[in-house]
Scaffold this motif. Structure first.
Motif, mmCIF file in Angstrom:
data_model
loop_
_atom_site.group_PDB
_atom_site.id
_atom_site.type_symbol
_atom_site.label_atom_id
_atom_site.label_comp_id
_atom_site.label_asym_id
_atom_site.label_seq_id
_atom_site.Cartn_x
_atom_site.Cartn_y
_atom_site.Cartn_z
ATOM 1 N N ARG A 163 0.840 -1.192 0.000
ATOM 2 C CA ARG A 163 0.000 0.000 0.000
ATOM 3 C C ARG A 163 0.878 1.246 0.000
ATOM 4 O O ARG A 163 1.883 1.311 0.691
ATOM 5 C CB ARG A 163 -0.898 -0.001 1.247
ATOM 6 C CG ARG A 163 -1.897 1.147 1.285
ATOM 7 C CD ARG A 163 -2.746 1.044 2.535
ATOM 8 N NE ARG A 163 -3.691 2.141 2.625
ATOM 9 C CZ ARG A 163 -4.891 2.142 2.065
ATOM 10 N NH1 ARG A 163 -5.280 1.074 1.381
ATOM 11 N NH2 ARG A 163 -5.704 3.161 2.186
ATOM 12 N N THR A 164 0.505 2.224 -0.795
ATOM 13 C CA THR A 164 1.298 3.449 -0.888
ATOM 14 C C THR A 164 0.931 4.437 0.212
ATOM 15 O O THR A 164 -0.155 4.379 0.781
ATOM 16 C CB THR A 164 1.098 4.132 -2.246
ATOM 17 O OG1 THR A 164 -0.282 4.510 -2.372
ATOM 18 C CG2 THR A 164 1.465 3.207 -3.378
ATOM 19 N N GLN A 165 1.848 5.333 0.488
ATOM 20 C CA GLN A 165 1.609 6.426 1.428
ATOM 21 C C GLN A 165 1.781 7.730 0.658
ATOM 22 O O GLN A 165 2.887 8.156 0.378
ATOM 23 C CB GLN A 165 2.596 6.357 2.605
ATOM 24 C CG GLN A 165 2.467 5.107 3.441
ATOM 25 C CD GLN A 165 1.149 5.043 4.183
ATOM 26 O OE1 GLN A 165 0.608 6.064 4.626
ATOM 27 N NE2 GLN A 165 0.610 3.838 4.329
ATOM 28 N N ARG A 166 0.675 8.319 0.271
ATOM 29 C CA ARG A 166 0.743 9.508 -0.568
ATOM 30 C C ARG A 166 -0.360 10.477 -0.151
ATOM 31 O O ARG A 166 -1.450 10.071 0.215
ATOM 32 C CB ARG A 166 0.584 9.112 -2.042
ATOM 33 C CG ARG A 166 0.846 10.249 -3.004
ATOM 34 C CD ARG A 166 1.404 9.726 -4.318
ATOM 35 N NE ARG A 166 0.486 8.904 -5.080
ATOM 36 C CZ ARG A 166 0.709 7.629 -5.415
ATOM 37 N NH1 ARG A 166 1.802 7.019 -5.029
ATOM 38 N NH2 ARG A 166 -0.162 6.958 -6.134
ATOM 39 N N GLU A 167 -0.067 11.749 -0.261
ATOM 40 C CA GLU A 167 -1.025 12.761 0.163
ATOM 41 C C GLU A 167 -2.145 12.924 -0.849
ATOM 42 O O GLU A 167 -1.933 12.891 -2.060
ATOM 43 C CB GLU A 167 -0.313 14.106 0.355
ATOM 44 C CG GLU A 167 -1.189 15.170 1.010
ATOM 45 C CD GLU A 167 -0.407 16.431 1.322
ATOM 46 O OE1 GLU A 167 -0.973 17.317 1.976
ATOM 47 O OE2 GLU A 167 0.763 16.529 0.896
ATOM 48 N N ASN A 168 -3.358 13.093 -0.334
ATOM 49 C CA ASN A 168 -4.526 13.329 -1.172
ATOM 50 C C ASN A 168 -4.312 14.606 -1.993
ATOM 51 O O ASN A 168 -3.988 15.655 -1.446
ATOM 52 C CB ASN A 168 -5.765 13.473 -0.283
ATOM 53 C CG ASN A 168 -7.060 13.527 -1.074
ATOM 54 O OD1 ASN A 168 -7.105 14.046 -2.182
ATOM 55 N ND2 ASN A 168 -8.116 12.997 -0.492
ATOM 56 N N PRO A 169 -4.486 14.551 -3.325
ATOM 57 C CA PRO A 169 -4.288 15.754 -4.148
ATOM 58 C C PRO A 169 -5.159 16.925 -3.716
ATOM 59 O O PRO A 169 -4.767 18.086 -3.884
ATOM 60 C CB PRO A 169 -4.674 15.279 -5.554
ATOM 61 C CG PRO A 169 -4.468 13.808 -5.532
ATOM 62 C CD PRO A 169 -4.803 13.368 -4.142
ATOM 63 N N PHE A 170 -6.333 16.636 -3.171
ATOM 64 C CA PHE A 170 -7.202 17.713 -2.700
ATOM 65 C C PHE A 170 -6.596 18.403 -1.480
ATOM 66 O O PHE A 170 -6.774 19.604 -1.284
ATOM 67 C CB PHE A 170 -8.592 17.176 -2.383
ATOM 68 C CG PHE A 170 -9.369 16.774 -3.605
ATOM 69 C CD1 PHE A 170 -10.139 17.703 -4.287
ATOM 70 C CD2 PHE A 170 -9.302 15.483 -4.085
ATOM 71 C CE1 PHE A 170 -10.840 17.344 -5.433
ATOM 72 C CE2 PHE A 170 -10.006 15.107 -5.224
ATOM 73 C CZ PHE A 170 -10.775 16.034 -5.899
#
Length: 255
Positions: free
Chosen positions: A137-144
């Motif tokens: 699973r990736t850990q990435r910030e929501n673009p919103f």
């Protein structure tokens, strides 16, 4: 980042090579394109719950467009360590990853399967491609959330520190629509047609409703449409998923 993805999308191999080899563009850059449920076109940002964001790399864009030569070029970059093969992308809403009518997680191999790019799928498998379900699973910030930070003046280049192998975004383009979100004419006609069908279906028994609803979803599922119409069908399909009644949610259909 956006120029790299766009070069892959239009099949411009020479420009892709120039951007990576001469321009220093990162082939693993993830570009996020915003859109609005109920509208055919991407590139528009709204703060309402109708907004969504699609992530894609240059490899994903090439597969969507069916450019075998571009895929081969990127795989050459993979072989020499200039690109990664198994990058996990997401579709987002303001609330998080995935949702009704959206892909939660997907890789280049998942996209090749969705678009029935059998020749590309075989090529990817030969190079060790994996599906999103096979990867961590990736850990990435929501673009919103990225947009919200930008509105506050955060996420500028001076305050952002790049880390090795960190998931990245590039070239966000935001267009505020205000409170009212309007559909284009073609999408509006499709939504009107679907809405009429849903209204008629509401008088059916639960068993008949379930059957009719599934047939409606199948009719608009992206896999049932040509590549030229796949993006439009996807948006209609997403609309159907978002307006379905609560008692059918998470039960009638799985995309």
């Amino acid at each position: 980042g956006y120029r790299l993805v766009n070069a892959a999308r239009i099949g411009h191999v020479a420009e892709l090579k120039r951007l990576v080899l001469d321009g220093g563009c990162d082939c693993d850059t993830i570009s996020s394109e915003f859109g609005v449920f109920g509208n055919r076109h991407s590139g528009c940002f709204t703060r309402s719950e109708l907004g969504y964001a699609e992530e894609r790399t240059a490899l994903v864009a090439a597969i969507e467009a069916g450019w075998f030569s571009v895929v081969e070029t990127i795989l050459e970059f993979v072989a020499c360590g200039r690109a990664s093969l198994n990058i996990v992308c997401h579709e987002w809403t303001p609330k998080g990853i995935g949702g009704a009518g959206l892909r939660g997680s997907y890789t280049a191999l998942d996209v090749a399967r969705l678009y029935h790019r059998d020749d590309i799928r075989r090529l990817l498998l030969a190079h060790g491609a994996l599906t999103a379900s096979e990867l961590p699973r990736t850990q990435r910030e929501n673009p919103f959330h990225v947009r919200k930070n930008q509105d506050r003046g955060d996420n500028n280049e001076r305050s952002w520190e790049r880390k090795e192998n960190e998931d990245r975004y590039a070239d966000f383009t935001f267009v505020d629509w205000g409170e009212e979100v309007q559909m284009d004419e073609e999408m509006e006609l499709a939504v009107q047609e679907v809405s009429k069908e849903l209204k008629k279906m509401s008088a059916l028994s639960q068993a008949d409703y379930s059957s009719a609803f599934k047939k409606l979803c199948l009719r608009w599922h992206p896999d049932k449409h040509s590549d030229d119409n796949k993006a439009f069908a996807t948006r209609v399909f997403q609309f159907i998923q978002r307006v379905k009644t609560e008692d059918t949610d998470n039960r009638i259909w799985r995309s």
